[in-house]
Design an enzyme around this catalytic site. Structure first.
Site, mmCIF file in Angstrom:
data_model
loop_
_atom_site.group_PDB
_atom_site.id
_atom_site.type_symbol
_atom_site.label_atom_id
_atom_site.label_comp_id
_atom_site.label_asym_id
_atom_site.label_seq_id
_atom_site.Cartn_x
_atom_site.Cartn_y
_atom_site.Cartn_z
ATOM 1 N N ASP A 131 0.848 -1.165 -0.039
ATOM 2 C CA ASP A 131 0.054 -0.173 0.129
ATOM 3 C C ASP A 131 0.742 1.251 -0.070
ATOM 4 O O ASP A 131 0.695 1.986 -0.973
ATOM 5 C CB ASP A 131 -0.895 -0.009 1.299
ATOM 6 C CG ASP A 131 -0.154 -0.369 2.721
ATOM 7 O OD1 ASP A 131 0.964 -0.718 2.440
ATOM 8 O OD2 ASP A 131 -0.927 -0.346 3.451
ATOM 9 N N ASP A 134 6.863 4.186 3.497
ATOM 10 C CA ASP A 134 7.092 5.273 4.112
ATOM 11 C C ASP A 134 8.766 5.521 4.553
ATOM 12 O O ASP A 134 9.535 6.059 3.797
ATOM 13 C CB ASP A 134 6.552 5.167 5.485
ATOM 14 C CG ASP A 134 6.560 6.131 6.635
ATOM 15 O OD1 ASP A 134 6.845 7.214 6.244
ATOM 16 O OD2 ASP A 134 6.029 6.115 7.707
ATOM 17 N N VAL A 184 -1.607 9.302 5.832
ATOM 18 C CA VAL A 184 -2.811 9.122 5.081
ATOM 19 C C VAL A 184 -3.636 7.833 5.458
ATOM 20 O O VAL A 184 -2.961 6.860 5.851
ATOM 21 C CB VAL A 184 -2.461 8.965 3.608
ATOM 22 C CG1 VAL A 184 -1.896 10.147 2.968
ATOM 23 C CG2 VAL A 184 -1.406 7.938 3.177
HETATM 24 P P1 IMP Z 1 7.778 1.846 6.323
HETATM 25 O O1 IMP Z 1 8.668 0.402 7.011
HETATM 26 O O2 IMP Z 1 8.195 3.062 7.231
HETATM 27 O O3 IMP Z 1 8.077 1.815 5.128
HETATM 28 O O4 IMP Z 1 6.361 1.589 6.689
HETATM 29 C C1 IMP Z 1 5.574 0.446 6.019
HETATM 30 C C2 IMP Z 1 4.182 0.267 6.574
HETATM 31 O O5 IMP Z 1 3.839 1.280 7.686
HETATM 32 C C3 IMP Z 1 3.123 0.319 5.489
HETATM 33 O O6 IMP Z 1 3.196 -1.068 4.957
HETATM 34 C C4 IMP Z 1 1.872 0.836 6.436
HETATM 35 O O7 IMP Z 1 1.238 -0.330 7.078
HETATM 36 C C5 IMP Z 1 2.559 1.639 7.460
HETATM 37 N N1 IMP Z 1 2.329 3.051 7.142
HETATM 38 C C6 IMP Z 1 3.340 4.030 6.907
HETATM 39 N N2 IMP Z 1 2.833 5.302 6.547
HETATM 40 C C7 IMP Z 1 1.604 5.077 6.543
HETATM 41 C C8 IMP Z 1 0.412 6.192 6.499
HETATM 42 O O8 IMP Z 1 0.832 7.318 5.993
HETATM 43 N N3 IMP Z 1 -0.878 5.515 6.660
HETATM 44 C C9 IMP Z 1 -0.940 4.319 7.188
HETATM 45 N N4 IMP Z 1 -0.055 3.639 7.379
HETATM 46 C C10 IMP Z 1 1.165 3.715 7.007
HETATM 47 MG MG MG Z 2 1.440 -2.046 4.596
#
Ligand code: IMP
Ligand code: MG
Length: 210
Positions: A131, A134, A184
């Site tokens: 999805d 981040d 978001v």
């Molecule tokens: P990352 O490891 O920081 O890239 O985060 C990955 C996971 O964090 C994503 O697969 C989402 O499940 C969650 N996530 C990151 N940013 C958002 C956001 O803005 N809204 C909702 N879920 C988020």
């Molecule tokens: Mg996710």
């Protein structure tokens, strides 16, 4: 990027859905949902159009090869469902669940497998469907994990990416939209398990998580 004001109808669950009357207690309170959101970033139609474009690219890139698409639960459920139906090639589908967040809005970087694949990846072309990226910590960990299982290739498709939030450099082949570093929700994305069922993507009002 189109930033629309959240109109009165955008977040509403109609009390009549396709001609069926739903009991009032089963309905999402549209006023509550609306007051939790700040802007609509992408409408249902925007998302559909972009997902169809990504599917066309994937179809052409993987022509003549068998592809396994791997959805990352739970956020990628909507994009997997729409992307898979927009693909014209044969694909197989599998799911993984990993945890990277509690109910907060910051990535912990600690990844745990909650549900593993049922498919043996040996010799397969794998496309991870996410999805949102981040910090990139979850995906870079997941890609390395899947690469260690002997696949022919592992690529990533994400509907959303926050380039300003990146903490690791990660090669993402298909990106729906690059978005600013804001939290978001909707179209699979949650905050504390809520808002996944919205059919659009919006930014969460700060009062919800502050
Ligand atoms: P990352 O490891 O920081 O890239 O985060 C990955 C996971 O964090 C994503 O697969 C989402 O499940 C969650 N996530 C990151 N940013 C958002 C956001 O803005 N809204 C909702 N879920 C988020
Ligand atoms: Mg996710």
């Amino acid at each position: 990027m189109a930033v629309l004001s959240l109109g009165k109808t955008a977040a509403c669950r109609p009390s009549r859905v396709r001609g069926f009357d739903y009991p009032q207690e089963l309905l999402v309170d549209s006023h509550d949902v609306q007051s939790d959101l700040k802007h609509v970033l992408y409408t249902k139609e925007d998302i559909q159009r972009r997902v169809n474009e990504l599917a066309a690219e994937i179809d052409s890139d993987y022509a003549g090869r068998d592809l396994l698409i791997v959805g990352v639960l739970k956020g990628a459920v909507m994009v997997m469902a729409d992307l898979a139906r927009a693909l014209h090639s044969h694909v197989t589908m599998d799911w993984m669940a990993v945890s990277s967040y509690g109910s907060g809005t910051q990535s912990s970087g600690v990844v745990r497998i909650l549900k593993d694949l049922e498919t043996d990846l040996m010799g397969k072309h794998v496309l991870i469907v996410e999805d949102i990226i981040d910090s990139g910590l979850t995906l870079s960990w997941l890609k390395a994990n899947l690469l260690s299982r002997g696949p022919a290739s592992v690529e990533i498709c994400t509907l959303l990416r926050k380039p300003e939030a990146a903490k690791v450099n990660i090669d993402v082949k298909y990106v729906g939209y690059n978005i600013p570093n804001e939290f978001v929700v909707g179209y699979g994305l949650d905050f504390a398990e809520k808002y996944r069922n919205l059919d659009f993507i919006g930014t969460l009002a700060p009062h919800v998580y502050e």
